[in-house]
Write a protein that holds these residues in place. Sequence first.
Motif, PDB file in Angstrom:
ATOM      1  N   SER A  15      51.790  56.873  14.035  1.00  0.00           N
ATOM      2  CA  SER A  15      50.713  57.382  12.902  1.00  0.00           C
ATOM      3  C   SER A  15      49.983  56.085  13.881  1.00  0.00           C
ATOM      4  O   SER A  15      48.755  55.767  14.096  1.00  0.00           O
ATOM      5  CB  SER A  15      51.298  56.283  12.085  1.00  0.00           C
ATOM      6  OG  SER A  15      51.813  55.067  12.032  1.00  0.00           O
ATOM      7  N   GLN A  16      50.557  54.952  15.110  1.00  0.00           N
ATOM      8  CA  GLN A  16      49.912  53.855  15.777  1.00  0.00           C
ATOM      9  C   GLN A  16      50.592  53.905  16.943  1.00  0.00           C
ATOM     10  O   GLN A  16      51.741  53.929  16.898  1.00  0.00           O
ATOM     11  CB  GLN A  16      49.261  53.206  15.079  1.00  0.00           C
ATOM     12  CG  GLN A  16      50.688  52.173  14.795  1.00  0.00           C
ATOM     13  CD  GLN A  16      50.389  50.649  13.678  1.00  0.00           C
ATOM     14  OE1 GLN A  16      48.931  50.410  13.526  1.00  0.00           O
ATOM     15  NE2 GLN A  16      50.434  49.896  13.668  1.00  0.00           N
ATOM     16  N   GLY A  17      49.526  53.210  17.843  1.00  0.00           N
ATOM     17  CA  GLY A  17      50.995  52.636  19.155  1.00  0.00           C
ATOM     18  C   GLY A  17      51.039  54.241  19.642  1.00  0.00           C
ATOM     19  O   GLY A  17      50.650  54.562  20.125  1.00  0.00           O
ATOM     20  N   VAL A  35      54.678  63.632  12.319  1.00  0.00           N
ATOM     21  CA  VAL A  35      54.737  61.649  12.712  1.00  0.00           C
ATOM     22  C   VAL A  35      55.118  61.331  11.484  1.00  0.00           C
ATOM     23  O   VAL A  35      54.686  61.522  10.229  1.00  0.00           O
ATOM     24  CB  VAL A  35      53.669  61.232  13.302  1.00  0.00           C
ATOM     25  CG1 VAL A  35      52.896  62.023  14.346  1.00  0.00           C
ATOM     26  CG2 VAL A  35      52.139  61.426  11.957  1.00  0.00           C
ATOM     27  N   THR A  36      56.111  60.170  11.276  1.00  0.00           N
ATOM     28  CA  THR A  36      56.170  59.271  10.456  1.00  0.00           C
ATOM     29  C   THR A  36      55.748  57.764  10.361  1.00  0.00           C
ATOM     30  O   THR A  36      55.221  57.689  11.398  1.00  0.00           O
ATOM     31  CB  THR A  36      57.300  59.033  10.184  1.00  0.00           C
ATOM     32  OG1 THR A  36      58.304  58.086  11.013  1.00  0.00           O
ATOM     33  CG2 THR A  36      58.081  60.038  10.234  1.00  0.00           C
ATOM     34  N   GLY A  37      55.370  57.304   8.830  1.00  0.00           N
ATOM     35  CA  GLY A  37      54.951  56.138   8.850  1.00  0.00           C
ATOM     36  C   GLY A  37      54.674  55.535   7.643  1.00  0.00           C
ATOM     37  O   GLY A  37      54.887  56.384   6.890  1.00  0.00           O
ATOM     38  N   GLU A  44      47.608  59.949   8.210  1.00  0.00           N
ATOM     39  CA  GLU A  44      46.720  61.741   7.715  1.00  0.00           C
ATOM     40  C   GLU A  44      45.536  61.441   8.253  1.00  0.00           C
ATOM     41  O   GLU A  44      45.234  62.622   8.912  1.00  0.00           O
ATOM     42  CB  GLU A  44      46.171  60.944   6.479  1.00  0.00           C
ATOM     43  CG  GLU A  44      47.723  61.391   5.591  1.00  0.00           C
ATOM     44  CD  GLU A  44      47.287  60.836   4.121  1.00  0.00           C
ATOM     45  OE1 GLU A  44      45.833  60.518   4.273  1.00  0.00           O
ATOM     46  OE2 GLU A  44      48.865  61.162   3.281  1.00  0.00           O
ATOM     47  N   ALA A  45      45.227  60.316   9.492  1.00  0.00           N
ATOM     48  CA  ALA A  45      43.684  59.685   9.894  1.00  0.00           C
ATOM     49  C   ALA A  45      44.477  60.941  11.522  1.00  0.00           C
ATOM     50  O   ALA A  45      43.809  61.765  11.763  1.00  0.00           O
ATOM     51  CB  ALA A  45      43.178  58.737  10.152  1.00  0.00           C
ATOM     52  N   LEU A  46      45.430  60.288  11.728  1.00  0.00           N
ATOM     53  CA  LEU A  46      45.994  61.042  12.992  1.00  0.00           C
ATOM     54  C   LEU A  46      45.825  62.489  13.060  1.00  0.00           C
ATOM     55  O   LEU A  46      46.229  63.094  14.480  1.00  0.00           O
ATOM     56  CB  LEU A  46      47.459  60.311  13.417  1.00  0.00           C
ATOM     57  CG  LEU A  46      47.947  60.913  14.552  1.00  0.00           C
ATOM     58  CD1 LEU A  46      47.153  60.649  15.626  1.00  0.00           C
ATOM     59  CD2 LEU A  46      49.443  60.294  15.207  1.00  0.00           C
ATOM     60  N   ARG A  58      51.959  67.189  10.741  1.00  0.00           N
ATOM     61  CA  ARG A  58      51.766  67.124  10.328  1.00  0.00           C
ATOM     62  C   ARG A  58      52.301  65.590   9.794  1.00  0.00           C
ATOM     63  O   ARG A  58      52.459  65.013  10.963  1.00  0.00           O
ATOM     64  CB  ARG A  58      53.019  67.959   8.852  1.00  0.00           C
ATOM     65  CG  ARG A  58      53.971  67.932   9.393  1.00  0.00           C
ATOM     66  CD  ARG A  58      55.071  68.539   9.024  1.00  0.00           C
ATOM     67  NE  ARG A  58      55.295  68.661   7.132  1.00  0.00           N
ATOM     68  CZ  ARG A  58      55.059  69.399   6.270  1.00  0.00           C
ATOM     69  NH1 ARG A  58      54.666  70.405   6.524  1.00  0.00           N
ATOM     70  NH2 ARG A  58      55.155  69.542   4.635  1.00  0.00           N
ATOM     71  N   TYR A  59      52.313  64.603   8.629  1.00  0.00           N
ATOM     72  CA  TYR A  59      52.585  63.318   8.045  1.00  0.00           C
ATOM     73  C   TYR A  59      53.704  63.499   7.231  1.00  0.00           C
ATOM     74  O   TYR A  59      53.789  64.174   6.324  1.00  0.00           O
ATOM     75  CB  TYR A  59      51.157  62.628   7.921  1.00  0.00           C
ATOM     76  CG  TYR A  59      51.728  61.652   7.511  1.00  0.00           C
ATOM     77  CD1 TYR A  59      51.661  59.857   8.106  1.00  0.00           C
ATOM     78  CD2 TYR A  59      51.545  60.539   5.610  1.00  0.00           C
ATOM     79  CE1 TYR A  59      52.438  58.951   7.246  1.00  0.00           C
ATOM     80  CE2 TYR A  59      51.854  59.392   4.954  1.00  0.00           C
ATOM     81  CZ  TYR A  59      52.236  59.031   5.688  1.00  0.00           C
ATOM     82  OH  TYR A  59      53.117  58.022   5.715  1.00  0.00           O
ATOM     83  N   VAL A  60      55.001  62.720   7.541  1.00  0.00           N
ATOM     84  CA  VAL A  60      55.406  62.188   6.712  1.00  0.00           C
ATOM     85  C   VAL A  60      55.364  60.706   6.673  1.00  0.00           C
ATOM     86  O   VAL A  60      55.911  60.336   7.210  1.00  0.00           O
ATOM     87  CB  VAL A  60      56.979  62.833   6.885  1.00  0.00           C
ATOM     88  CG1 VAL A  60      58.200  62.672   6.039  1.00  0.00           C
ATOM     89  CG2 VAL A  60      56.924  63.938   7.661  1.00  0.00           C
TER      90      VAL A  60
END
Length: 258
Positions: A15-17, A35-37, A44-46, A58-60
Amino acid sequence: MGLLDDKVVLVNGGSQGVGAAVARAAVREGATVAVTGRRPEPGEALVAELSADGGTARYVRADLADAEQARAAVAEVVAAYGRIDCLVNSAGLTSRGTLLDTTPDLFDAHIAVNLKGPFFAMQAAVADMVARRAPGTIVNIITSSAHGGQPFLAPYVAAKAGLIGLTRNAAHAHRWDRIRINGLNIGWTATEGEDATQRTFHGAGDDWREQAAARLPMGRLGRPDEIADFVVFLLSERSGVVTGSVIDWDQNVLGGLD
């Protein structure tokens, strides 16, 4: 170039970096990406950004310090897309501790995020690949500090050195399954997390990047997008048969002395 056309890629800590940069690069190269976070907002923004650019993402929500959540994230991807082709373990904990002041709780936290989480994410991903008798690729984001590192990185180094051993062990164990597993020992990189670390643990000011750059051979820190391109290469067929390699992605040379 379509290096990852039709591939399903899970980026842990994406989700970042560096992880977010890998997600962007993978989508650009044709992959479906999850992506997980731990925090939904950046994840969700990514995903919204990637989807707006025409990608499938999708975000998990998952805390990789929890082995069951690490496995469940892989399971969610497989349930959503029918398979997992590529895994990137990019989540990392970099809080400071020396040999003398590290508490058992801090040590356990580093092992959980930097070693245990990747272990069980790999376990779940490889199990899916083996069950389908399908090839796959995994890249573990490690650190050049795993060669020894600074005194204040004792638990971090211990966990990441373990990840080097795990990378090679798993690559050897599953080479006949055509599952390639490699790692990157990345050097000092300009990320949101590094900025927070420098300010929190080292009292750095707004000019810490410029000060750091002046002490580095190339005159700058590494960039997440550069690492992401290298990771995509290792995930793709363009990297050939290479497996069990842990590559120093750094501007300092191990063993070199002035």
